[in-house]
Design a protein around this motif. Structure first.
Motif, PDB file in Angstrom:
ATOM      1  N   ALA A 368      -5.110  -3.229   0.341  1.00 41.87           N
ATOM      2  CA  ALA A 368      -5.153  -2.341   1.790  1.00 41.87           C
ATOM      3  C   ALA A 368      -6.405  -2.950   2.754  1.00 41.87           C
ATOM      4  O   ALA A 368      -6.151  -3.154   3.991  1.00 41.87           O
ATOM      5  N   GLY A 371      -5.456  -6.884   3.603  1.00 40.47           N
ATOM      6  CA  GLY A 371      -4.324  -7.224   4.447  1.00 40.47           C
ATOM      7  C   GLY A 371      -3.554  -8.505   4.108  1.00 40.47           C
ATOM      8  O   GLY A 371      -3.160  -8.693   2.786  1.00 40.47           O
ATOM      9  N   GLU A 372      -2.994  -9.294   4.815  1.00 42.98           N
ATOM     10  CA  GLU A 372      -2.137 -10.737   4.634  1.00 42.98           C
ATOM     11  C   GLU A 372      -2.816 -11.600   3.717  1.00 42.98           C
ATOM     12  O   GLU A 372      -2.379 -12.520   3.101  1.00 42.98           O
ATOM     13  N   SER A 392      -0.696   3.469   2.593  1.00 43.92           N
ATOM     14  CA  SER A 392       0.112   3.213   3.899  1.00 43.92           C
ATOM     15  C   SER A 392      -0.532   2.031   4.601  1.00 43.92           C
ATOM     16  O   SER A 392       0.347   1.253   5.383  1.00 43.92           O
ATOM     17  N   SER A 393      -1.573   1.576   4.011  1.00 42.55           N
ATOM     18  CA  SER A 393      -2.308   0.273   4.687  1.00 42.55           C
ATOM     19  C   SER A 393      -2.038  -0.768   3.820  1.00 42.55           C
ATOM     20  O   SER A 393      -2.349  -1.971   4.387  1.00 42.55           O
ATOM     21  N   LYS A 395      -0.174  -4.187   3.079  1.00 44.40           N
ATOM     22  CA  LYS A 395       0.851  -4.733   3.472  1.00 44.40           C
ATOM     23  C   LYS A 395       1.494  -5.719   2.623  1.00 44.40           C
ATOM     24  O   LYS A 395       2.723  -5.875   2.677  1.00 44.40           O
ATOM     25  N   ARG A 421       4.496   0.734   2.317  1.00 39.90           N
ATOM     26  CA  ARG A 421       5.318   0.126   3.454  1.00 39.90           C
ATOM     27  C   ARG A 421       6.415  -0.623   2.699  1.00 39.90           C
ATOM     28  O   ARG A 421       7.684  -0.779   3.219  1.00 39.90           O
ATOM     29  N   LYS A 422       5.996  -1.572   1.667  1.00 40.61           N
ATOM     30  CA  LYS A 422       7.000  -2.310   0.968  1.00 40.61           C
ATOM     31  C   LYS A 422       6.836  -2.136  -0.293  1.00 40.61           C
ATOM     32  O   LYS A 422       6.272  -2.947  -1.114  1.00 40.61           O
ATOM     33  N   ARG A 472      11.344  -9.111   2.795  1.00 46.29           N
ATOM     34  CA  ARG A 472      10.592  -8.029   3.478  1.00 46.29           C
ATOM     35  C   ARG A 472      10.374  -7.191   2.917  1.00 46.29           C
ATOM     36  O   ARG A 472       9.315  -6.128   3.111  1.00 46.29           O
TER      37      ARG A 472
END
Length: 477
Positions: A368, A371-372, A392-393, A395, A421-422, A472
């Motif tokens: 979280a 990130g990417e 939820s954070s 990615k 999210r995924k 995705r």
């Protein structure tokens, strides 16, 4: 011939594939990758036991090559293609009225006479499809000879069987070369196709045989076209990963020192950092087993202690998820610096996390924050509830692996899935919290390999794009 219809082959609305390890509502697969992973689980009895007895997985291009590649990897099998093409009906080329093999062998269905299709049309369609097959053979495998089939275990994989005539032509083409065993495998087949093929192979494995099959795509949430370029990349021989570098690293956090071992193949396809659970260490036999499986697929691994010797002995920080996540972030930054020293600059190498129990919570917490930077996360028997406010954070696409007998943790993961999210939850049949039951840890490794390779693919800078576009991700209950 033994036809093996998957559990719940003709469901009334909800089926449970107990041997596959997950619930499937109305047997709709997320994509070819998921379907191939589930199909490989049903084919595990054909896994290679020695280099001299490797099975051969054959794909009918183009769509099924994606699936056959995954099945071959999980069975430690060889991969090749079988060039067969349907003969399309006039005005409806998707409806097969027969099939033609690259050898010139032709099969015609009863629909030819029933529909009054002219001989001129049939001959024209045969010539057109033979030209397509010749062009594909030149493009896909001009530089290598066709694999010998005599005496081998041959598994023909397709992404779905509607009329079954393309597979029938394929099976008869292979039979002529006298394989030791011939297996037909597909996630979905119509009852008529299953019946048509029943005498053509030694075993047929279908996960779903629905009464109302109108189009193969109706059983997939994502069913994209596969390009010739993608097929070429998937069939290209893998790059060598036999020479691995093993380095001892120390992660420093103030006065705390945490030892770790970095294993880096010569041309890494990605790197997975492991986060062990409470009461464990970098010497976790289960993590070492999974790491070895990942290394065999050309992925680098880093196993390290999340706590110093003093911290581990005191037990007080073992549930301090924020501390553990910061250690994981520190390890990630250290690995990034280490990769920059690699020949050719390793900054393009994708990084993922594999977390167990509380280590999974730390992995999600760290993902979280980063990130990417993190391309994918896999959780084994994890406690994502301990990082609930951070889910939820996250990615990165996240795979939650839980044993069906680990009931309390399974419920925690079901709840956590809703916050991601995924995310995807896969339930491993017959497994408890530690995955000590025979075969269950290998199931974890199989799913982890597929997940990392699928989500690392667009980040690979050196090897081929083997699984198409980066997934995705989607929440799956």
């Amino acid at each position: 011939m033994d036809a093996k219809y998957g559990p719940g082959a003709r469901p009334t609305g909800h089926s449970y594939c107990s041997s596959l390890g997950r619930e499937i509502l109305q047997m709709k697969f997320k994509n070819r990758t998921e379907a191939a992973t589930l199909l490989a689980r049903e084919l595990k009895q054909y896994r290679s036991k020695s280099a001299s007895r490797r099975p051969l997985v054959l794909a009918i291009p183009r769509g099924s090559v994606t699936m056959a590649r995954i099945v071959a990897e999980q069975l430690d099998a060889d991969l090749d293609i079988l060039l067969v093409h349907k003969l399309g009906a006039p005005g409806n080329p998707e409806y097969a009225i027969g099939a033609v093999a690259e050898t010139g062998a032709v099969l015609r269905s009863e629909a030819v006479s029933a529909l009054g299709i002219s001989e001129d049309y049939i001959e024209q369609e045969i010539r057109a499809q033979l030209q397509v097959l010749q062009e594909r053979r030149k493009r896909y495998s001009a530089s290598r000879p066709r694999t010998a089939l005599t005496g081998r275990t041959v598994i023909i994989v397709d992404d779905g069987l509607a009329t079954g005539y393309t597979m029938l032509a394929a099976a008869r083409t292979i039979r002529a070369e006298k394989p030791g065993q011939l297996i037909i495998a597909s996630p979905v087949a119509s009852p008529s196709a299953a019946e048509l093929l029943s005498a053509e192979c030694d075993e047929a494995i279908y996960l779903h045989v629905p009464e109302d099959l109108y189009a193969i795509s109706q059983f997939y949430e994502e069913f994209p076209q596969v390009s010739d370029k993608e097929v070429e990349d998937m069939l290209r021989p893998p790059m060598p990963f036999t020479q691995s570098v093993v380095r001892e690293l120390v992660i420093v956090d103030g006065h705390a020192r945490m030892a770790g071992e970095l294993v880096l193949p010569a041309r890494p396809r990605g790197l997975v950092i492991f986060a062990h659970g409470s009461g464990s260490s970098r010497f976790s036999p289960r993590n070492i087993h999974v790491a070895a499986r990942l290394q065999a697929q050309g992925l680098g691994t880093f196993l390290f202690d999340l706590l110093s010797e003093y911290e581990a002995s005191s037990r007080s920080p073992v549930f301090d998820i924020e501390l553990l996540s910061q250690r994981l972030i520190l390890a990630t930054r250290t690995i990034e610096q280490e990769l920059k020293r690699e020949p050719g600059d390793g900054r393009g190498i994708a990084i993922g996390y594999f977390g167990a129990s509380t280590g999974a919570a730390a992995a999600l917490y760290a993902a979280a924050e980063l990130g990417e930077t993190i391309s994918a996360v896999v959780s084994r028997g994890g406690r994502p509830d301990l990082a609930l406010d951070r889910l939820s954070s996250v990615k990165a696409p996240t795979l939650l692996l839980v044993g069906n007998l680990d009931k309390q943790v399974l419920e925690l993961n079901r709840h956590a899935l809703l916050q991601l999210r995924k995310g995807q939850l896969t339930v491993i049949e017959g497994a408890t919290h530690l995955f000590e039951e025979p075969g269950t840890l290998d199931s974890v490794a199989d799913y982890a390999i597929t997940w990392f390779k699928h989500h690392f693919v667009s980040d690979w800078r050196i090897s081929h794009e083997e699984f198409g576009k980066k997934s995705r991700g989607k929440k799956v209950a």
